[in-house]
Write a protein that holds these residues in place. Structure first.
Motif, PDB file in Angstrom:
ATOM      1  N   GLY A  73       0.766  -1.317  -0.155  1.00  0.00           N
ATOM      2  CA  GLY A  73      -0.172  -0.069   0.180  1.00  0.00           C
ATOM      3  C   GLY A  73       0.842   1.275  -0.061  1.00  0.00           C
ATOM      4  O   GLY A  73       0.401   2.106  -0.611  1.00  0.00           O
ATOM      5  N   ALA A  74       2.028   1.083   0.710  1.00  0.00           N
ATOM      6  CA  ALA A  74       2.804   2.477   0.659  1.00  0.00           C
ATOM      7  C   ALA A  74       3.435   2.651  -0.426  1.00  0.00           C
ATOM      8  O   ALA A  74       3.561   3.817  -1.041  1.00  0.00           O
ATOM      9  N   VAL A  75       3.893   1.408  -1.372  1.00  0.00           N
ATOM     10  CA  VAL A  75       4.323   1.885  -2.734  1.00  0.00           C
ATOM     11  C   VAL A  75       3.515   2.365  -3.420  1.00  0.00           C
ATOM     12  O   VAL A  75       3.925   3.090  -4.388  1.00  0.00           O
ATOM     13  N   LEU A  76       2.126   1.713  -3.684  1.00  0.00           N
ATOM     14  CA  LEU A  76       1.220   2.256  -4.274  1.00  0.00           C
ATOM     15  C   LEU A  76       0.994   3.726  -4.115  1.00  0.00           C
ATOM     16  O   LEU A  76       0.662   4.640  -5.126  1.00  0.00           O
ATOM     17  N   LEU A  77       0.940   4.161  -2.715  1.00  0.00           N
ATOM     18  CA  LEU A  77       0.503   5.557  -2.402  1.00  0.00           C
ATOM     19  C   LEU A  77       1.518   6.428  -2.796  1.00  0.00           C
ATOM     20  O   LEU A  77       1.584   7.479  -3.298  1.00  0.00           O
ATOM     21  N   GLY A  84       3.280   8.465 -10.462  1.00  0.00           N
ATOM     22  CA  GLY A  84       2.930   7.374 -11.262  1.00  0.00           C
ATOM     23  C   GLY A  84       1.549   7.518 -11.989  1.00  0.00           C
ATOM     24  O   GLY A  84       1.152   6.725 -12.838  1.00  0.00           O
ATOM     25  N   VAL A  85       0.890   8.571 -11.659  1.00  0.00           N
ATOM     26  CA  VAL A  85      -0.422   8.896 -12.467  1.00  0.00           C
ATOM     27  C   VAL A  85      -0.046  10.266 -13.021  1.00  0.00           C
ATOM     28  O   VAL A  85       0.470  11.098 -12.512  1.00  0.00           O
ATOM     29  N   VAL A  94      -2.660  12.083  -4.371  1.00  0.00           N
ATOM     30  CA  VAL A  94      -2.826  11.642  -3.026  1.00  0.00           C
ATOM     31  C   VAL A  94      -4.153  10.554  -2.924  1.00  0.00           C
ATOM     32  O   VAL A  94      -4.127   9.473  -2.590  1.00  0.00           O
ATOM     33  N   THR A  95      -5.215  11.413  -3.554  1.00  0.00           N
ATOM     34  CA  THR A  95      -6.564  10.585  -3.290  1.00  0.00           C
ATOM     35  C   THR A  95      -6.482   9.395  -4.112  1.00  0.00           C
ATOM     36  O   THR A  95      -7.022   8.264  -3.623  1.00  0.00           O
ATOM     37  N   PHE A  96      -5.829   9.452  -5.431  1.00  0.00           N
ATOM     38  CA  PHE A  96      -5.951   8.255  -6.173  1.00  0.00           C
ATOM     39  C   PHE A  96      -4.841   7.233  -5.509  1.00  0.00           C
ATOM     40  O   PHE A  96      -5.241   5.905  -5.508  1.00  0.00           O
ATOM     41  N   LEU A  99      -6.722   5.735  -2.665  1.00  0.00           N
ATOM     42  CA  LEU A  99      -7.517   4.218  -3.002  1.00  0.00           C
ATOM     43  C   LEU A  99      -6.718   3.085  -3.495  1.00  0.00           C
ATOM     44  O   LEU A  99      -7.317   2.048  -2.871  1.00  0.00           O
ATOM     45  N   LEU A 100      -5.786   3.246  -4.134  1.00  0.00           N
ATOM     46  CA  LEU A 100      -5.071   1.988  -4.331  1.00  0.00           C
ATOM     47  C   LEU A 100      -4.464   1.259  -3.181  1.00  0.00           C
ATOM     48  O   LEU A 100      -4.390   0.097  -3.001  1.00  0.00           O
ATOM     49  N   ALA A 101      -3.956   2.114  -2.244  1.00  0.00           N
ATOM     50  CA  ALA A 101      -3.335   1.640  -0.995  1.00  0.00           C
ATOM     51  C   ALA A 101      -4.623   0.910  -0.097  1.00  0.00           C
ATOM     52  O   ALA A 101      -4.219  -0.149   0.201  1.00  0.00           O
TER      53      ALA A 101
END
Length: 228
Positions: A73-77, A84-85, A94-96, A99-101
């Motif tokens: 989750g930390a990697v995705l955040l 990354g986006v 951050v909000t996206f 959500l992934l995290a």
């Protein structure tokens, strides 16, 4: 032979996720999407192993599972926040990323709460209220960063997680109070749309928030209907 099936599913899911993760990172270098897809590929196999194993903690220690979920989750955040986006600012990512995290962290968290030792210093009611506060903060962040859609999804997941955690711990409002939550959500959603229409603004984001106000309490009621 049938006793080995859960472990085989776990091994198969791990190999599939790792092979995809390594090959996709080498070929594309896309950390965000590669990590997310690898997680989504592996979780069904892990879920099968947990459901069909009489004592899954022998193979999947709850603390290690939660730590791994937190790391992913930390990697995705971090990747979503830092580029990354395609977001105009890190704040918008951050909000996206949250959500992934959450998608990566919530299944390990549910497993830990089911099989691990409770370490939460807060009471169930305090946890639910804290999650509700975080949900409101995420909505405010989404309004500032112009990412209301992602922020609304974040807020729903966080608030429902807190409410369900409290419910499973035995802290749940009466059925009549939960029905009032549903009616209040519907009323709040309708009032929000009415205000937006009166102001003459574009209602796209207002509709998303209104739908969340209706869906959140309704989902909470449906998932806790067995509690009296």
């Amino acid at each position: 032979m049938s006793r080995r099936v859960p472990e085989f599913a776990l091994v198969a899911g791990t190999l599939l996720s790792l092979s995809f993760l390594v090959s996709s990172l080498v070929l594309t270098g896309d950390v965000l999407r590669t990590t997310l897809v690898a997680v989504l590929l592996g979780y069904p196999f892990v879920a099968y192993a947990v459901v069909h194993d009489e004592n899954p903690t022998n193979v999947l220690p709850p603390t290690a599972v939660l730590a791994l979920g937190g790391l992913v989750g930390a990697v995705l955040l971090g990747e979503a926040t830092l580029g990354g986006v395609r977001a105009s600012t890190p704040l918008a990512g951050v909000t996206f990323g949250v959500l992934l995290a959450l998608l990566a962290l919530l299944p390990p968290l549910a497993y830990y709460l089911r099989y691990g030792s409770p370490l939460n210093p807060l009471s169930p009611a305090q946890t639910a209220l804290g999650c509700l506060g975080v949900a409101v903060a995420l909505l405010c962040l989404g309004a500032v960063a112009d990412t209301v859609l992602y922020a609304t999804a974040d807020a729903l997941l966080v608030s429902l997680t807190g409410g369900l955690y409290a419910a499973h711990a035995g802290v749940v409002p009466s059925p009549s109070t939960r029905r009032l939550f549903v009616f209040g959500g519907v009323a709040a959603g309708v009032c929000l749309l009415a205000v937006g229409s009166a102001l003459g603004v574009t209602l796209d984001e207002w509709v998303v928030v209104a739908a969340a106000l209706v869906f959140g309490p309704s989902a909470y009621y449906a998932l806790t209907v067995e509690y009296v």
